[in-house]
Design a protein around this motif. Structure first.
Motif, short mmCIF file in Angstrom:
data_model
loop_
_atom_site.label_atom_id
_atom_site.label_comp_id
_atom_site.label_asym_id
_atom_site.label_seq_id
_atom_site.Cartn_x
_atom_site.Cartn_y
_atom_site.Cartn_z
N ILE A 199 63.46 20.38 -43.16
CA ILE A 199 62.75 20.12 -44.41
C ILE A 199 61.77 18.99 -44.15
O ILE A 199 62.17 17.91 -43.72
CB ILE A 199 63.72 19.74 -45.56
CG1 ILE A 199 64.68 20.90 -45.82
CG2 ILE A 199 62.94 19.38 -46.82
CD1 ILE A 199 65.76 20.59 -46.81
N ARG A 214 62.68 27.40 -38.79
CA ARG A 214 61.82 27.38 -39.97
C ARG A 214 61.63 25.94 -40.44
O ARG A 214 62.58 25.18 -40.54
CB ARG A 214 62.44 28.21 -41.09
CG ARG A 214 61.57 28.26 -42.34
CD ARG A 214 62.16 29.15 -43.41
NE ARG A 214 63.33 28.51 -43.99
CZ ARG A 214 64.39 29.16 -44.45
NH1 ARG A 214 64.45 30.46 -44.37
NH2 ARG A 214 65.40 28.51 -44.97
N ASN A 245 60.48 23.95 -43.68
CA ASN A 245 60.23 24.05 -45.11
C ASN A 245 59.37 22.86 -45.52
O ASN A 245 59.80 21.72 -45.44
CB ASN A 245 61.54 24.04 -45.89
CG ASN A 245 62.38 25.25 -45.59
OD1 ASN A 245 61.96 26.36 -45.85
ND2 ASN A 245 63.54 25.05 -45.01
N ILE A 304 57.16 25.10 -50.07
CA ILE A 304 58.09 25.13 -51.20
C ILE A 304 57.40 24.54 -52.41
O ILE A 304 56.90 23.41 -52.37
CB ILE A 304 59.37 24.35 -50.87
CG1 ILE A 304 60.09 25.02 -49.70
CG2 ILE A 304 60.27 24.25 -52.09
CD1 ILE A 304 61.32 24.28 -49.24
#
Length: 113
Positions: A12, A32, A34, A59
């Motif tokens: 993240i 991934r 985010n 996001i």
């Protein structure tokens, strides 16, 4: 890659351009990233080569109910935000914005009301 540290499958990113290289490097190939927010706040170019082999997902900010659910999940798991050591009084808002624009902060910049 048995026995080797291959990085996180999911990361993240909330820090922007200043922290993106570390986040991308810590994310495994095939992982991934985010992205919460944008890659602003840096005078240096963002090395997009670090995204190769990784998926980037933006996001969006959700509803109030979603935000409250996120806060509950953070509290349950002991997640704490990174907050810059400098704090600013509301009367010093201009200095706070200058500090934010400089990119010299670590984490969130706090203005006390």
């Amino acid at each position: 890659l048995e026995g080797e540290d291959v990085g996180a499958a999911i990361a993240i990113e909330v820090g922007g351009a200043a922290t993106f290289p570390k986040t991308a490097t810590a994310t495994a190939i095939g992982g991934r990233i985010n992205m919460i927010g944008t890659l602003g706040g840096s005078r240096e170019p963002v090395p997009l080569g670090l995204t190769f082999g990784r998926t980037m997902v933006g996001i969006l900010v959700g509803s109030r109910a979603m935000f409250e659910a996120m806060l509950k999940a953070f509290a349950a798991r002991g997640v704490k935000p990174v907050i810059d050591e400098k704090r600013f009084a509301f009367d010093d808002l201009g200095q706070a914005l200058t500090h934010l624009a400089s990119g010299d902060h670590i984490g969130k910049v706090v203005v006390k009301l």
